[in-house]
Design a protein around this motif. Structure first.
Motif, mmCIF file in Angstrom:
data_model
loop_
_atom_site.group_PDB
_atom_site.id
_atom_site.type_symbol
_atom_site.label_atom_id
_atom_site.label_comp_id
_atom_site.label_asym_id
_atom_site.label_seq_id
_atom_site.Cartn_x
_atom_site.Cartn_y
_atom_site.Cartn_z
ATOM 1 N N ILE A 1 71.531 51.576 140.264
ATOM 2 C CA ILE A 1 71.698 50.142 140.152
ATOM 3 C C ILE A 1 73.108 49.577 140.127
ATOM 4 C CG2 ILE A 1 71.488 47.933 138.606
ATOM 5 C CD1 ILE A 1 68.987 49.641 137.258
ATOM 6 N N VAL A 2 74.107 50.046 139.524
ATOM 7 C CA VAL A 2 75.632 49.889 139.595
ATOM 8 C C VAL A 2 75.909 50.044 141.009
ATOM 9 C CG1 VAL A 2 77.691 50.736 138.782
ATOM 10 C CG2 VAL A 2 76.058 50.639 137.121
ATOM 11 N N ASP A 3 75.746 51.349 141.726
ATOM 12 C CA ASP A 3 76.037 51.334 143.203
ATOM 13 C C ASP A 3 75.481 50.178 144.042
ATOM 14 O OD1 ASP A 3 76.794 54.017 142.761
ATOM 15 O OD2 ASP A 3 75.031 55.049 143.625
ATOM 16 N N ASP A 4 74.346 49.561 143.718
ATOM 17 C CA ASP A 4 73.841 48.375 144.318
ATOM 18 C C ASP A 4 74.863 47.093 144.056
ATOM 19 O OD1 ASP A 4 71.651 49.721 145.283
ATOM 20 O OD2 ASP A 4 70.132 48.984 144.171
ATOM 21 N N LEU A 5 75.066 46.953 142.849
ATOM 22 C CA LEU A 5 75.987 45.993 142.453
ATOM 23 C C LEU A 5 77.289 46.134 142.901
ATOM 24 C CD1 LEU A 5 74.763 45.583 138.597
ATOM 25 C CD2 LEU A 5 74.084 44.002 140.533
ATOM 26 N N GLU A 6 77.747 47.355 143.199
ATOM 27 C CA GLU A 6 79.205 47.295 143.671
ATOM 28 C C GLU A 6 79.056 47.065 145.150
ATOM 29 O OE1 GLU A 6 82.221 50.327 141.645
ATOM 30 O OE2 GLU A 6 80.598 51.398 142.715
ATOM 31 N N ARG A 7 77.925 47.421 145.913
ATOM 32 C CA ARG A 7 77.831 47.218 147.200
ATOM 33 C C ARG A 7 77.970 45.796 147.361
ATOM 34 N NH1 ARG A 7 75.083 51.863 147.563
ATOM 35 N NH2 ARG A 7 73.254 50.955 146.887
ATOM 36 N N LYS A 8 77.229 45.137 146.606
ATOM 37 C CA LYS A 8 77.095 43.646 146.856
ATOM 38 C C LYS A 8 78.350 42.812 146.415
ATOM 39 C CE LYS A 8 72.114 43.843 146.333
ATOM 40 N NZ LYS A 8 71.656 43.285 147.633
ATOM 41 N N GLY A 9 79.257 43.564 145.688
ATOM 42 C CA GLY A 9 80.536 42.804 145.145
ATOM 43 C C GLY A 9 80.332 42.172 143.875
ATOM 44 N N LEU A 10 79.221 42.622 143.082
ATOM 45 C CA LEU A 10 78.895 41.957 141.942
ATOM 46 C C LEU A 10 79.404 42.672 140.642
ATOM 47 C CD1 LEU A 10 75.320 41.203 142.864
ATOM 48 C CD2 LEU A 10 77.305 39.681 142.796
ATOM 49 N N ALA A 11 79.872 43.850 140.643
ATOM 50 C CA ALA A 11 80.340 44.919 139.732
ATOM 51 C C ALA A 11 81.281 46.004 140.235
ATOM 52 C CB ALA A 11 79.292 45.467 138.919
ATOM 53 N N VAL A 12 82.045 46.152 139.525
ATOM 54 C CA VAL A 12 83.188 47.340 139.940
ATOM 55 C C VAL A 12 83.264 48.369 138.904
ATOM 56 C CG1 VAL A 12 85.320 46.307 139.173
ATOM 57 C CG2 VAL A 12 85.321 47.756 140.962
ATOM 58 N N ARG A 13 83.396 49.541 139.068
ATOM 59 C CA ARG A 13 83.559 50.820 138.125
ATOM 60 C C ARG A 13 85.421 50.842 138.292
ATOM 61 N NH1 ARG A 13 79.429 53.264 141.243
ATOM 62 N NH2 ARG A 13 77.595 53.770 140.038
ATOM 63 N N LYS A 14 85.709 50.812 136.817
ATOM 64 C CA LYS A 14 87.165 50.782 136.620
ATOM 65 C C LYS A 14 87.512 52.168 135.755
ATOM 66 C CE LYS A 14 88.369 46.046 137.592
ATOM 67 N NZ LYS A 14 88.889 44.925 136.883
ATOM 68 N N ALA A 15 88.636 52.653 135.722
ATOM 69 C CA ALA A 15 88.985 53.701 134.805
ATOM 70 C C ALA A 15 89.373 53.070 133.491
ATOM 71 C CB ALA A 15 90.299 54.367 135.421
ATOM 72 N N VAL A 16 88.849 54.114 132.638
ATOM 73 C CA VAL A 16 88.985 53.742 131.274
ATOM 74 C C VAL A 16 90.367 54.414 130.661
ATOM 75 C CG1 VAL A 16 88.276 54.043 128.860
ATOM 76 C CG2 VAL A 16 86.584 53.984 130.712
ATOM 77 N N PRO A 17 91.293 53.478 130.266
ATOM 78 C CA PRO A 17 92.596 53.966 129.781
ATOM 79 C C PRO A 17 92.504 54.964 128.715
ATOM 80 C CG PRO A 17 92.695 51.222 129.926
ATOM 81 C CD PRO A 17 91.010 52.074 129.967
ATOM 82 N N GLY A 18 93.235 56.025 129.089
ATOM 83 C CA GLY A 18 93.121 57.180 128.007
ATOM 84 C C GLY A 18 92.019 58.415 128.455
ATOM 85 N N ASP A 19 91.336 58.100 129.272
ATOM 86 C CA ASP A 19 90.178 59.141 129.594
ATOM 87 C C ASP A 19 90.063 59.154 131.071
ATOM 88 O OD1 ASP A 19 87.957 60.513 130.164
ATOM 89 O OD2 ASP A 19 86.873 59.695 128.460
ATOM 90 N N ARG A 20 90.628 59.889 131.718
ATOM 91 C CA ARG A 20 90.947 59.967 133.302
ATOM 92 C C ARG A 20 89.275 60.439 133.982
ATOM 93 N NH1 ARG A 20 94.619 64.888 134.878
ATOM 94 N NH2 ARG A 20 93.027 65.913 133.619
ATOM 95 N N ARG A 21 88.615 60.885 133.435
ATOM 96 C CA ARG A 21 87.169 61.008 133.840
ATOM 97 C C ARG A 21 86.295 59.835 133.774
ATOM 98 N NH1 ARG A 21 85.164 66.537 131.473
ATOM 99 N NH2 ARG A 21 85.674 65.379 129.748
ATOM 100 N N ALA A 22 86.502 58.908 132.500
ATOM 101 C CA ALA A 22 85.473 57.967 132.210
ATOM 102 C C ALA A 22 85.798 56.641 133.386
ATOM 103 C CB ALA A 22 85.573 57.570 130.950
ATOM 104 N N ARG A 23 84.626 55.960 133.442
ATOM 105 C CA ARG A 23 84.663 54.823 134.388
ATOM 106 C C ARG A 23 83.704 53.624 133.498
ATOM 107 N NH1 ARG A 23 88.169 57.007 136.424
ATOM 108 N NH2 ARG A 23 88.429 57.531 138.662
ATOM 109 N N ALA A 24 84.423 52.495 133.441
ATOM 110 C CA ALA A 24 83.409 51.627 133.020
ATOM 111 C C ALA A 24 82.962 50.554 133.952
ATOM 112 C CB ALA A 24 84.434 50.757 131.776
ATOM 113 N N VAL A 25 81.855 50.004 133.796
ATOM 114 C CA VAL A 25 81.540 48.995 134.951
ATOM 115 C C VAL A 25 81.743 47.635 134.241
ATOM 116 C CG1 VAL A 25 79.153 48.115 135.916
ATOM 117 C CG2 VAL A 25 79.302 50.507 135.362
ATOM 118 N N HIS A 26 82.451 46.723 135.351
ATOM 119 C CA HIS A 26 82.741 45.526 134.976
ATOM 120 C C HIS A 26 82.271 44.604 135.729
ATOM 121 C CE1 HIS A 26 86.669 46.683 132.856
ATOM 122 N NE2 HIS A 26 86.452 47.658 133.300
ATOM 123 N N VAL A 27 81.858 43.306 135.251
ATOM 124 C CA VAL A 27 81.219 42.517 136.185
ATOM 125 C C VAL A 27 82.445 41.688 137.180
ATOM 126 C CG1 VAL A 27 81.119 40.495 134.588
ATOM 127 C CG2 VAL A 27 79.464 40.570 136.416
#
Length: 161
Positions: free
Chosen positions: A86-112
């Motif tokens: 679902i998040v992949d679909d939303l990213e392809r459509k430009g509706l959401a993006v994954r961004k790095a979480v400060p302080g955790d190099r591996r973690a990504r948060a999903v932003h609208v």
């Protein structure tokens, strides 16, 4: 081989028909109501290029802000693989993006994205006439009453997620 199941419905056996008195009746009717509501809301979302599963994630992101995928999965009732698609679909459509979480190099948060918020708002406009059609069989005040009763089932004791 003859079936042991009677041809008639025995009182107390679960059905999803009006007047069912089985202990499953409420759950079965809620399931049917969900299917109907999901079909109607899907109709509103289709011209916008998304499905109800995408919209469910947008609801969480718009209302709660950026979130880890695992938390999105829990909030929407999805599994890990499902939420990733679902998040992949939303990213392809430009509706959401994954961004790095400060302080955790591996973690990504999903932003609208702003485009995601625009689509979210457009979906509400598109859904209004269809929601009215969905509740057409209800009398004055019954839609609000039903929403209140369902909220009480979903959030027992007034607790909200």
């Amino acid at each position: 081989m003859a079936s042991d199941v009677p041809d008639r419905i025995v009182a107390g056996r679960a059905t999803d028909r009006r007047g069912d008195e089985s202990p499953f009746a409420l759950g079965l009717l809620l399931r049917r109501a969900h299917w109907r509501a999901a079909a109607v809301m899907g109709e509103a979302l289709r011209p916008l290029g998304i499905e109800l599963r995408h919209f469910a994630v947008l609801i969480v992101l718009v209302n709660q802000g950026p979130m880890m995928q695992r938390d999105l999965a829990a909030e929407t009732g999805s599994d890990k693989a499902g939420i990733m698609r679902i998040v992949d679909d939303l990213e392809r459509k430009g509706l959401a993006v994954r961004k790095a979480v400060p302080g955790d190099r591996r973690a990504r948060a999903v932003h609208v994205t702003p485009q995601g918020v625009e689509l979210f708002d457009a979906a509400h406009v598109a859904a209004k006439p269809l929601a009215e059609r969905l509740a057409a069989e209800l009398g004055p005040g019954e839609s609000e009453r039903l929403a209140d009763l369902l909220a009480r089932l979903v959030y027992p004791g007034g607790a909200e997620a």
